[in-house]
Scaffold this motif. Sequence first.
Motif, PDB file in Angstrom:
ATOM      1  N   ALA A  37       0.810  -1.218   0.000  1.00  0.00           N
ATOM      2  CA  ALA A  37       0.000   0.000   0.000  1.00  0.00           C
ATOM      3  C   ALA A  37       0.841   1.265   0.000  1.00  0.00           C
ATOM      4  O   ALA A  37       0.352   2.337  -0.394  1.00  0.00           O
ATOM      5  CB  ALA A  37      -0.930  -0.008   1.207  1.00  0.00           C
ATOM      6  N   GLU A  38       2.101   1.184   0.411  1.00  0.00           N
ATOM      7  CA  GLU A  38       2.940   2.386   0.445  1.00  0.00           C
ATOM      8  C   GLU A  38       3.142   2.975  -0.946  1.00  0.00           C
ATOM      9  O   GLU A  38       3.497   4.146  -1.087  1.00  0.00           O
ATOM     10  CB  GLU A  38       4.300   2.078   1.072  1.00  0.00           C
ATOM     11  CG  GLU A  38       5.192   1.179   0.231  1.00  0.00           C
ATOM     12  CD  GLU A  38       6.569   0.962   0.843  1.00  0.00           C
ATOM     13  OE1 GLU A  38       7.369   1.924   0.856  1.00  0.00           O
ATOM     14  OE2 GLU A  38       6.834  -0.160   1.314  1.00  0.00           O
ATOM     15  N   TYR A  39       2.919   2.170  -1.997  1.00  0.00           N
ATOM     16  CA  TYR A  39       3.117   2.647  -3.366  1.00  0.00           C
ATOM     17  C   TYR A  39       1.826   3.128  -4.023  1.00  0.00           C
ATOM     18  O   TYR A  39       1.825   3.465  -5.213  1.00  0.00           O
ATOM     19  CB  TYR A  39       3.732   1.528  -4.223  1.00  0.00           C
ATOM     20  CG  TYR A  39       5.074   1.059  -3.730  1.00  0.00           C
ATOM     21  CD1 TYR A  39       6.182   1.909  -3.742  1.00  0.00           C
ATOM     22  CD2 TYR A  39       5.234  -0.228  -3.229  1.00  0.00           C
ATOM     23  CE1 TYR A  39       7.424   1.477  -3.280  1.00  0.00           C
ATOM     24  CE2 TYR A  39       6.475  -0.668  -2.774  1.00  0.00           C
ATOM     25  CZ  TYR A  39       7.552   0.193  -2.796  1.00  0.00           C
ATOM     26  OH  TYR A  39       8.778  -0.240  -2.335  1.00  0.00           O
ATOM     27  N   ASP A  40       0.747   3.165  -3.271  1.00  0.00           N
ATOM     28  CA  ASP A  40      -0.554   3.445  -3.877  1.00  0.00           C
ATOM     29  C   ASP A  40      -0.583   4.771  -4.623  1.00  0.00           C
ATOM     30  O   ASP A  40      -1.155   4.867  -5.714  1.00  0.00           O
ATOM     31  CB  ASP A  40      -1.639   3.415  -2.799  1.00  0.00           C
ATOM     32  CG  ASP A  40      -3.030   3.447  -3.397  1.00  0.00           C
ATOM     33  OD1 ASP A  40      -3.375   2.523  -4.154  1.00  0.00           O
ATOM     34  OD2 ASP A  40      -3.769   4.409  -3.129  1.00  0.00           O
ATOM     35  N   ASP A  41       0.041   5.799  -4.056  1.00  0.00           N
ATOM     36  CA  ASP A  41       0.007   7.118  -4.698  1.00  0.00           C
ATOM     37  C   ASP A  41       0.769   7.149  -6.016  1.00  0.00           C
ATOM     38  O   ASP A  41       0.547   8.039  -6.841  1.00  0.00           O
ATOM     39  CB  ASP A  41       0.564   8.186  -3.761  1.00  0.00           C
ATOM     40  CG  ASP A  41      -0.401   8.547  -2.642  1.00  0.00           C
ATOM     41  OD1 ASP A  41      -1.576   8.142  -2.733  1.00  0.00           O
ATOM     42  OD2 ASP A  41       0.010   9.215  -1.689  1.00  0.00           O
ATOM     43  N   GLN A  42       1.692   6.202  -6.234  1.00  0.00           N
ATOM     44  CA  GLN A  42       2.447   6.153  -7.492  1.00  0.00           C
ATOM     45  C   GLN A  42       1.693   5.406  -8.588  1.00  0.00           C
ATOM     46  O   GLN A  42       2.109   5.432  -9.741  1.00  0.00           O
ATOM     47  CB  GLN A  42       3.804   5.484  -7.271  1.00  0.00           C
ATOM     48  CG  GLN A  42       4.780   6.304  -6.446  1.00  0.00           C
ATOM     49  CD  GLN A  42       6.030   5.519  -6.105  1.00  0.00           C
ATOM     50  OE1 GLN A  42       6.332   5.265  -4.937  1.00  0.00           O
ATOM     51  NE2 GLN A  42       6.773   5.101  -7.124  1.00  0.00           N
ATOM     52  N   ILE A  43       0.604   4.748  -8.220  1.00  0.00           N
ATOM     53  CA  ILE A  43      -0.213   4.044  -9.210  1.00  0.00           C
ATOM     54  C   ILE A  43      -1.295   5.020  -9.662  1.00  0.00           C
ATOM     55  O   ILE A  43      -2.253   5.300  -8.941  1.00  0.00           O
ATOM     56  CB  ILE A  43      -0.825   2.764  -8.614  1.00  0.00           C
ATOM     57  CG1 ILE A  43       0.287   1.846  -8.095  1.00  0.00           C
ATOM     58  CG2 ILE A  43      -1.670   2.044  -9.668  1.00  0.00           C
ATOM     59  CD1 ILE A  43      -0.219   0.690  -7.251  1.00  0.00           C
ATOM     60  N   LEU A  44      -1.113   5.574 -10.844  1.00  0.00           N
ATOM     61  CA  LEU A  44      -1.985   6.644 -11.318  1.00  0.00           C
ATOM     62  C   LEU A  44      -3.381   6.164 -11.662  1.00  0.00           C
ATOM     63  O   LEU A  44      -4.323   6.951 -11.672  1.00  0.00           O
ATOM     64  CB  LEU A  44      -1.362   7.317 -12.544  1.00  0.00           C
ATOM     65  CG  LEU A  44       0.025   7.933 -12.352  1.00  0.00           C
ATOM     66  CD1 LEU A  44       0.493   8.578 -13.655  1.00  0.00           C
ATOM     67  CD2 LEU A  44       0.023   8.944 -11.225  1.00  0.00           C
ATOM     68  N   GLY A  45      -3.510   4.877 -11.950  1.00  0.00           N
ATOM     69  CA  GLY A  45      -4.797   4.333 -12.334  1.00  0.00           C
ATOM     70  C   GLY A  45      -4.603   3.084 -13.152  1.00  0.00           C
ATOM     71  O   GLY A  45      -3.613   2.357 -13.000  1.00  0.00           O
ATOM     72  N   GLY A  46      -5.547   2.822 -14.049  1.00  0.00           N
ATOM     73  CA  GLY A  46      -5.470   1.609 -14.846  1.00  0.00           C
ATOM     74  C   GLY A  46      -6.261   1.747 -16.126  1.00  0.00           C
ATOM     75  O   GLY A  46      -6.981   2.726 -16.340  1.00  0.00           O
ATOM     76  N   SER A  47      -6.119   0.723 -16.977  1.00  0.00           N
ATOM     77  CA  SER A  47      -6.808   0.742 -18.263  1.00  0.00           C
ATOM     78  C   SER A  47      -7.162  -0.671 -18.690  1.00  0.00           C
ATOM     79  O   SER A  47      -6.317  -1.569 -18.670  1.00  0.00           O
ATOM     80  CB  SER A  47      -5.937   1.399 -19.333  1.00  0.00           C
ATOM     81  OG  SER A  47      -6.627   1.475 -20.570  1.00  0.00           O
ATOM     82  N   PHE A  48      -8.412  -0.859 -19.055  1.00  0.00           N
ATOM     83  CA  PHE A  48      -8.866  -2.086 -19.710  1.00  0.00           C
ATOM     84  C   PHE A  48      -8.498  -1.968 -21.184  1.00  0.00           C
ATOM     85  O   PHE A  48      -8.615  -0.889 -21.768  1.00  0.00           O
ATOM     86  CB  PHE A  48     -10.371  -2.241 -19.534  1.00  0.00           C
ATOM     87  CG  PHE A  48     -10.908  -3.565 -19.976  1.00  0.00           C
ATOM     88  CD1 PHE A  48     -10.918  -4.644 -19.103  1.00  0.00           C
ATOM     89  CD2 PHE A  48     -11.411  -3.739 -21.252  1.00  0.00           C
ATOM     90  CE1 PHE A  48     -11.414  -5.877 -19.509  1.00  0.00           C
ATOM     91  CE2 PHE A  48     -11.906  -4.958 -21.666  1.00  0.00           C
ATOM     92  CZ  PHE A  48     -11.902  -6.038 -20.788  1.00  0.00           C
ATOM     93  N   ALA A  49      -8.045  -3.072 -21.795  1.00  0.00           N
ATOM     94  CA  ALA A  49      -7.533  -2.996 -23.163  1.00  0.00           C
ATOM     95  C   ALA A  49      -8.121  -4.088 -24.041  1.00  0.00           C
ATOM     96  O   ALA A  49      -8.225  -5.250 -23.612  1.00  0.00           O
ATOM     97  CB  ALA A  49      -6.010  -3.100 -23.163  1.00  0.00           C
ATOM     98  N   VAL A  50      -8.485  -3.729 -25.260  1.00  0.00           N
ATOM     99  CA  VAL A  50      -8.932  -4.677 -26.276  1.00  0.00           C
ATOM    100  C   VAL A  50      -7.875  -4.758 -27.368  1.00  0.00           C
ATOM    101  O   VAL A  50      -7.527  -3.735 -27.969  1.00  0.00           O
ATOM    102  CB  VAL A  50     -10.282  -4.260 -26.886  1.00  0.00           C
ATOM    103  CG1 VAL A  50     -10.639  -5.154 -28.082  1.00  0.00           C
ATOM    104  CG2 VAL A  50     -11.386  -4.321 -25.843  1.00  0.00           C
ATOM    105  N   TRP A  51      -7.369  -5.969 -27.613  1.00  0.00           N
ATOM    106  CA  TRP A  51      -6.340  -6.186 -28.626  1.00  0.00           C
ATOM    107  C   TRP A  51      -6.893  -7.054 -29.754  1.00  0.00           C
ATOM    108  O   TRP A  51      -7.647  -7.999 -29.513  1.00  0.00           O
ATOM    109  CB  TRP A  51      -5.108  -6.852 -28.011  1.00  0.00           C
ATOM    110  CG  TRP A  51      -4.405  -5.962 -27.035  1.00  0.00           C
ATOM    111  CD1 TRP A  51      -4.496  -5.965 -25.673  1.00  0.00           C
ATOM    112  CD2 TRP A  51      -3.508  -4.895 -27.362  1.00  0.00           C
ATOM    113  NE1 TRP A  51      -3.711  -4.976 -25.133  1.00  0.00           N
ATOM    114  CE2 TRP A  51      -3.092  -4.300 -26.151  1.00  0.00           C
ATOM    115  CE3 TRP A  51      -3.015  -4.383 -28.561  1.00  0.00           C
ATOM    116  CZ2 TRP A  51      -2.209  -3.223 -26.099  1.00  0.00           C
ATOM    117  CZ3 TRP A  51      -2.133  -3.310 -28.514  1.00  0.00           C
ATOM    118  CH2 TRP A  51      -1.734  -2.737 -27.299  1.00  0.00           C
ATOM    119  N   GLY A  52      -6.466  -6.755 -30.983  1.00  0.00           N
ATOM    120  CA  GLY A  52      -7.029  -7.419 -32.156  1.00  0.00           C
ATOM    121  C   GLY A  52      -6.141  -8.476 -32.759  1.00  0.00           C
ATOM    122  O   GLY A  52      -6.021  -8.532 -33.988  1.00  0.00           O
TER     123      GLY A  52
END
Length: 536
Positions: free
Chosen positions: A474-489
């Motif tokens: 949890a100490e690194y939580d602030d460095q994780i800006l967010g996330g992204s779901f991805a669709v690859w073809g």
Amino acid sequence: MSQHGRRTPANKVRQRAVIAGTVVAALGVGVGLWATDGDGGTGGPAARASGEAAAPSPSRSYPLSEAPRTIPAVREHTPARGPGWQPEKGHRVVVADASLADEGRLIAGELGLTYAGEKDDERAGDLLLDVKEDKGADPESYTMTVRDGRVTVTGPAEAGVYYGTRTLKQAVDGGGTAPEGEVKDEPAKERRGFMLDIARKHYDADWIKDRIRELGDLKFNELGLHFSDDQAFRIESDSHPEVVSGDHLTKAEVKEIVDLAASRHITVVPEIDSPGHLGAVIAAHPDLQLRNAQGTPTRGAIDISDPEAGEIVDDLLDEYADLFPGSQFHLGADEYQALVVSDPEASYPDLAAAARKTYGSGGTVADLTTGWLNDRAKTVMAHDRTPRAWNDGFFKDTSVEPLKEIKVAYWTGKEIGARQPVEYLRAGREVINYNDEFLYYVLGEPQTFVYPTGERIYEQWTPRVIRGTTPVDAEYDDQILGGSFAVWGDIPSAQTQAQVADGIRLPLAATVQKLWDPDKPELSWTDFKALANRLD
């Protein structure tokens, strides 16, 4: 990086409302029928016990409200007694400032209300939108107050007000009621994305626009477009029209996509993946293809020792920085085939010679590749864009370090020399989570990929689960800006556009729920799925 304050979890707030209601019930059934004044006073037993005349019986009473059911769930709700609010013909949408005209017109059209613009008077049924500056507050936060037959949505910036209208829209969906009381809400993560590979599978502009509307209602704020790969280059180009594939988006279509996204407070993040995955560019410029010591061409890889290669890619980056005015740019940098062999210097002597010339006798192919990434980052940074690159474009033990401004898009731990996410975090890097075990929807399910399910994301993933299934500390939580779901073809014919839209619907809902609030959700998966189906 913006800091997000922690709100009281919605389930705890709701628990307090339930407890309060239980206490009322315990005092007697009749208590639930007493009217309350604005301060919570009653004409109940205390008045009767003192010998005073009992207050007239009210014609109607209301239980304490419950938080609205929305996706993502609101993070704080203060209950109150009252009828709530429903849209009715003749109700107005009023804005306190002309800057909210787009948000006002949108919600008015969606709910069948009259858009009245800026007004000073108050009328029954009004929905008021207002920006109230709050220094230090998350610009995506908002407050929605339902009181006395009116609704007020405020936020420190237009984005927050927009998200408040999404909560209202979901609350009244299908004849529902926005509950009396006050919602205070904000996201845990500042990057909430959906990435679409339009290079290997062509998607028409209308399909992409439909996804933008869906994303906006779910409070996503990024749409990534991976439009250049080995198979195709899918957006019109003026600087290098020779690289563009037959099926592609015109610049006019892209502008419509970008404008629609902006109206939903969504940033479109373009990606030109280099120095690997440039097959479509190489097809038009075969002399720039990388070759190994035996003269065999390397699929998709451009020769980064050739200055012309950098010039062409920079031309494209410059051109599309103008087309995509958002703050972000994805540079790719993954799977450069010169670095997936056991001895890159022996296999690619020309690259090794260029590395030594540039970085001294100890220069390596990894150094040269890192230098390429830095040069491309400088190109987009000159346009005030924040660059990001896939984690396997960051190499260990190189004499050249990737620029600190480049964000890590962490997708896999399967590459040669793979490093745990914590190595990037310990080095002070900021990371965006694209965990391929949860968030990768790869058409045709090649290799070990399987289509992700909303249930698995909802129950097992959080933004701290960057690789595999184990969260970082949890100490690194602030460095994780967010996330992204991805669709690859990868196998583009495996699903139609309609099948893709249906397949990603619940995973997108689950993903944004955990990006908005990573704590254990209040609803069971069954109830969450039912809510998602109702709101669809």
